[in-house]
Design a protein around this motif. Structure first.
Motif, PDB file in Angstrom:
ATOM      1  N   LYS A 236       5.768  17.888 -22.270  1.00 19.43           N
ATOM      2  CA  LYS A 236       4.441  18.009 -21.653  1.00 19.43           C
ATOM      3  C   LYS A 236       3.325  17.591 -22.608  1.00 19.43           C
ATOM      4  O   LYS A 236       2.352  16.981 -22.192  1.00 19.43           O
ATOM      5  CB  LYS A 236       4.213  19.422 -21.132  1.00 19.43           C
ATOM      6  CG  LYS A 236       3.743  20.443 -22.124  1.00 19.43           C
ATOM      7  CD  LYS A 236       3.327  21.705 -21.402  1.00 19.43           C
ATOM      8  CE  LYS A 236       3.013  22.806 -22.416  1.00 19.43           C
ATOM      9  NZ  LYS A 236       2.692  24.066 -21.748  1.00 19.43           N
ATOM     10  N   GLU A 237       3.478  17.895 -23.906  1.00 15.00           N
ATOM     11  CA  GLU A 237       2.438  17.518 -24.854  1.00 15.00           C
ATOM     12  C   GLU A 237       2.303  16.001 -24.939  1.00 15.00           C
ATOM     13  O   GLU A 237       1.194  15.477 -25.081  1.00 15.00           O
ATOM     14  CB  GLU A 237       2.753  18.093 -26.240  1.00 15.00           C
ATOM     15  CG  GLU A 237       2.759  19.604 -26.326  1.00 15.00           C
ATOM     16  CD  GLU A 237       4.074  20.224 -25.889  1.00 15.00           C
ATOM     17  OE1 GLU A 237       4.148  21.464 -25.875  1.00 15.00           O
ATOM     18  OE2 GLU A 237       5.022  19.471 -25.562  1.00 15.00           O
ATOM     19  N   VAL A 238       3.443  15.307 -24.852  1.00 15.92           N
ATOM     20  CA  VAL A 238       3.421  13.849 -24.905  1.00 15.92           C
ATOM     21  C   VAL A 238       2.758  13.287 -23.653  1.00 15.92           C
ATOM     22  O   VAL A 238       1.929  12.370 -23.721  1.00 15.92           O
ATOM     23  CB  VAL A 238       4.853  13.299 -25.067  1.00 15.92           C
ATOM     24  CG1 VAL A 238       4.865  11.779 -25.025  1.00 15.92           C
ATOM     25  CG2 VAL A 238       5.460  13.797 -26.373  1.00 15.92           C
ATOM     26  N   LEU A 239       3.114  13.838 -22.498  1.00 16.86           N
ATOM     27  CA  LEU A 239       2.544  13.341 -21.246  1.00 16.86           C
ATOM     28  C   LEU A 239       1.042  13.609 -21.173  1.00 16.86           C
ATOM     29  O   LEU A 239       0.270  12.749 -20.727  1.00 16.86           O
ATOM     30  CB  LEU A 239       3.248  13.973 -20.046  1.00 16.86           C
ATOM     31  CG  LEU A 239       4.716  13.590 -19.852  1.00 16.86           C
ATOM     32  CD1 LEU A 239       5.278  14.285 -18.610  1.00 16.86           C
ATOM     33  CD2 LEU A 239       4.888  12.077 -19.712  1.00 16.86           C
ATOM     34  N   LEU A 240       0.622  14.786 -21.594  1.00 19.55           N
ATOM     35  CA  LEU A 240      -0.802  15.113 -21.543  1.00 19.55           C
ATOM     36  C   LEU A 240      -1.624  14.204 -22.453  1.00 19.55           C
ATOM     37  O   LEU A 240      -2.796  13.952 -22.193  1.00 19.55           O
ATOM     38  CB  LEU A 240      -1.013  16.581 -21.931  1.00 19.55           C
ATOM     39  CG  LEU A 240      -0.602  17.612 -20.877  1.00 19.55           C
ATOM     40  CD1 LEU A 240      -0.638  19.018 -21.467  1.00 19.55           C
ATOM     41  CD2 LEU A 240      -1.517  17.545 -19.655  1.00 19.55           C
ATOM     42  N   GLY A 241      -1.003  13.699 -23.526  1.00 19.73           N
ATOM     43  CA  GLY A 241      -1.713  12.815 -24.434  1.00 19.73           C
ATOM     44  C   GLY A 241      -1.544  11.344 -24.137  1.00 19.73           C
ATOM     45  O   GLY A 241      -2.129  10.507 -24.832  1.00 19.73           O
ATOM     46  N   ASP A 242      -0.761  11.023 -23.107  1.00 25.75           N
ATOM     47  CA  ASP A 242      -0.490   9.633 -22.785  1.00 25.75           C
ATOM     48  C   ASP A 242      -1.664   9.025 -22.020  1.00 25.75           C
ATOM     49  O   ASP A 242      -2.086   9.572 -21.000  1.00 25.75           O
ATOM     50  CB  ASP A 242       0.786   9.539 -21.956  1.00 25.75           C
ATOM     51  CG  ASP A 242       1.192   8.101 -21.678  1.00 25.75           C
ATOM     52  OD1 ASP A 242       0.585   7.493 -20.771  1.00 25.75           O
ATOM     53  OD2 ASP A 242       2.099   7.601 -22.355  1.00 25.75           O
ATOM     54  N   PRO A 243      -2.228   7.903 -22.453  1.00 27.50           N
ATOM     55  CA  PRO A 243      -3.399   7.330 -21.774  1.00 27.50           C
ATOM     56  C   PRO A 243      -3.111   6.906 -20.336  1.00 27.50           C
ATOM     57  O   PRO A 243      -3.995   7.002 -19.480  1.00 27.50           O
ATOM     58  CB  PRO A 243      -3.775   6.130 -22.643  1.00 27.50           C
ATOM     59  CG  PRO A 243      -2.560   5.830 -23.462  1.00 27.50           C
ATOM     60  CD  PRO A 243      -1.868   7.138 -23.669  1.00 27.50           C
ATOM     61  N   ASP A 244      -1.897   6.431 -20.048  1.00 32.68           N
ATOM     62  CA  ASP A 244      -1.575   6.052 -18.670  1.00 32.68           C
ATOM     63  C   ASP A 244      -1.495   7.266 -17.760  1.00 32.68           C
ATOM     64  O   ASP A 244      -1.970   7.240 -16.622  1.00 32.68           O
ATOM     65  CB  ASP A 244      -0.257   5.276 -18.625  1.00 32.68           C
ATOM     66  CG  ASP A 244      -0.384   3.892 -19.247  1.00 32.68           C
ATOM     67  OD1 ASP A 244      -1.452   3.269 -19.067  1.00 32.68           O
ATOM     68  OD2 ASP A 244       0.562   3.447 -19.905  1.00 32.68           O
ATOM     69  N   VAL A 245      -0.893   8.346 -18.255  1.00 38.42           N
ATOM     70  CA  VAL A 245      -0.831   9.576 -17.469  1.00 38.42           C
ATOM     71  C   VAL A 245      -2.235  10.110 -17.237  1.00 38.42           C
ATOM     72  O   VAL A 245      -2.583  10.547 -16.128  1.00 38.42           O
ATOM     73  CB  VAL A 245       0.046  10.628 -18.180  1.00 38.42           C
ATOM     74  CG1 VAL A 245       0.004  11.958 -17.428  1.00 38.42           C
ATOM     75  CG2 VAL A 245       1.485  10.143 -18.287  1.00 38.42           C
ATOM     76  N   GLN A 246      -3.074  10.072 -18.260  1.00 37.40           N
ATOM     77  CA  GLN A 246      -4.454  10.527 -18.108  1.00 37.40           C
ATOM     78  C   GLN A 246      -5.184   9.700 -17.052  1.00 37.40           C
ATOM     79  O   GLN A 246      -5.902  10.249 -16.207  1.00 37.40           O
ATOM     80  CB  GLN A 246      -5.185  10.430 -19.448  1.00 37.40           C
ATOM     81  CG  GLN A 246      -4.696  11.400 -20.492  1.00 37.40           C
ATOM     82  CD  GLN A 246      -5.334  11.156 -21.842  1.00 37.40           C
ATOM     83  OE1 GLN A 246      -6.175  10.265 -21.996  1.00 37.40           O
ATOM     84  NE2 GLN A 246      -4.937  11.935 -22.839  1.00 37.40           N
ATOM     85  N   ARG A 247      -4.976   8.405 -17.087  1.00 38.00           N
ATOM     86  CA  ARG A 247      -5.720   7.522 -16.193  1.00 38.00           C
ATOM     87  C   ARG A 247      -5.229   7.615 -14.752  1.00 38.00           C
ATOM     88  O   ARG A 247      -6.015   7.668 -13.820  1.00 38.00           O
ATOM     89  CB  ARG A 247      -5.619   6.082 -16.703  1.00 38.00           C
ATOM     90  CG  ARG A 247      -6.479   5.104 -15.925  1.00 38.00           C
ATOM     91  CD  ARG A 247      -6.332   3.701 -16.467  1.00 38.00           C
ATOM     92  NE  ARG A 247      -7.190   2.772 -15.730  1.00 38.00           N
ATOM     93  CZ  ARG A 247      -6.970   1.478 -15.643  1.00 38.00           C
ATOM     94  NH1 ARG A 247      -5.917   0.936 -16.231  1.00 38.00           N
ATOM     95  NH2 ARG A 247      -7.789   0.693 -14.971  1.00 38.00           N
ATOM     96  N   PHE A 248      -3.894   7.626 -14.580  1.00 39.49           N
ATOM     97  CA  PHE A 248      -3.340   7.559 -13.234  1.00 39.49           C
ATOM     98  C   PHE A 248      -3.176   8.922 -12.575  1.00 39.49           C
ATOM     99  O   PHE A 248      -3.186   9.026 -11.352  1.00 39.49           O
ATOM    100  CB  PHE A 248      -1.984   6.849 -13.258  1.00 39.49           C
ATOM    101  CG  PHE A 248      -2.072   5.390 -13.596  1.00 39.49           C
ATOM    102  CD1 PHE A 248      -2.684   4.504 -12.735  1.00 39.49           C
ATOM    103  CD2 PHE A 248      -1.546   4.903 -14.783  1.00 39.49           C
ATOM    104  CE1 PHE A 248      -2.771   3.147 -13.044  1.00 39.49           C
ATOM    105  CE2 PHE A 248      -1.625   3.557 -15.106  1.00 39.49           C
ATOM    106  CZ  PHE A 248      -2.238   2.677 -14.235  1.00 39.49           C
TER     107      PHE A 248
END
Length: 276
Positions: A236-248
């Motif tokens: 979850k920490e990786v996903l929350l910091g991922d720019p694509d996850v943040q954007r989409f």
């Protein structure tokens, strides 16, 4: 198979290269692979029509009831192949499915709904239904235990649906859109209880949600689906910091862009996030 959660211990659920077809022709899942480790919460995220609910239906054995089938691949529950098990067998082995839309018995009281859910304990001679445990997690249900479930609020019905799963003493709970149609404060309350159940009862959970931020708030690991496939997965920490996850999915990004639709982006390069 995509690399899943890298952790010690057995997997509560392992879905390997699963293809699902409806009506003999409509392909809903395309080589899907996910892992749910024992005692962890895994979030399955994505837009409408991505295949999230179909994944849960495949795991709980109810696809044939909707003219669907697992065309290929395997589904294992604590190491046992369950792809061809009947739906009523799985709750009795400890796999509970809290379906989208709550599905409580509206003409029965809260108490009666919980008594009916004890059918999941059939075949387990030392197991006894513990409705007081449910009322400990959901005090509002205790206040309304003699009230017909059809007259409960949406949030209370969602609590009852989760409580019905708990009565069966599950080892794994499949949760489908528990936040759907609920006010933000109610969602916060329910997700806090979901995290507490996982922590105190050691129940593994596969959580389907469109609200990625609230789901990742309680999950240990996450998968993001589009068009029947996993496109991103990671802690979850990786996903929350991922720019694509943040954007989409989270509605924010480092460059200040507003949330955009994944489906409307033609040149998105798939990338996977894994635990190191």
């Amino acid at each position: 198979m995509d690399q899943g959660v890298n952790c010690a211990g057995s997997a509560a659920l392992t879905v390997s290269n699963v293809e699902v077809v409806y009506h003999h022709s409509i392909q809903a899942l395309r080589g899907l692979s996910i892992d749910v480790p024992d005692r962890q919460i895994v979030a399955l995220l994505g837009s409408n029509g991505a295949g999230k609910t179909t994944t849960l239906k495949a795991a709980s054995g109810i696809l044939p009831l909707e003219n669907g089938r697992v065309a290929s691949g395997s589904i294992h529950f604590f190491g046992e192949d369950i792809a061809r098990w009947a739906p009523h067998q799985l709750p009795r082995r400890g796999l509970a499915h809290v379906r989208e839309g709550r599905h409580v018995f509206g003409e029965l009281t809260v108490d009666e709904n919980l008594v009916a859910a004890a059918n999941a304990l059939t075949g387990r001679p030392n197991a006894k239904p513990d409705t007081e445990m449910v009322y400990d997690y959901f005090p509002r249900l205790k206040e309304r235990r003699k009230q017909l479930a059809g007259y409960l609020s949406g949030g209370e019905q969602q609590m009852l649906a989760i409580g019905r799963a708990l009565v069966g003493q599950p080892r794994l709970i499949l949760l489908d859109e528990p936040s759907l149609g609920l006010a933000p404060l109610v969602v916060q309350d329910i997700f806090g209880i979901i995290a507490r159940i996982n922590r105190e009862q050691g129940v593994a959970m596969l959580l389907v949600e469109q609200n990625a931020r609230v789901a990742l708030g309680v999950a240990d690991y996450g998968y993001i689906m589009e068009n029947g496939r996993i496109v991103i997965n990671g802690a979850k920490e990786v996903l929350l910091g991922d720019p694509d996850v943040q954007r989409f999915y989270l509605g924010s990004s480092d460059d200040g862009q507003e949330r955009v639709s994944f489906r409307d982006t033609k040149h998105y390069k798939r990338r996977k996030r894994w635990l190191s």
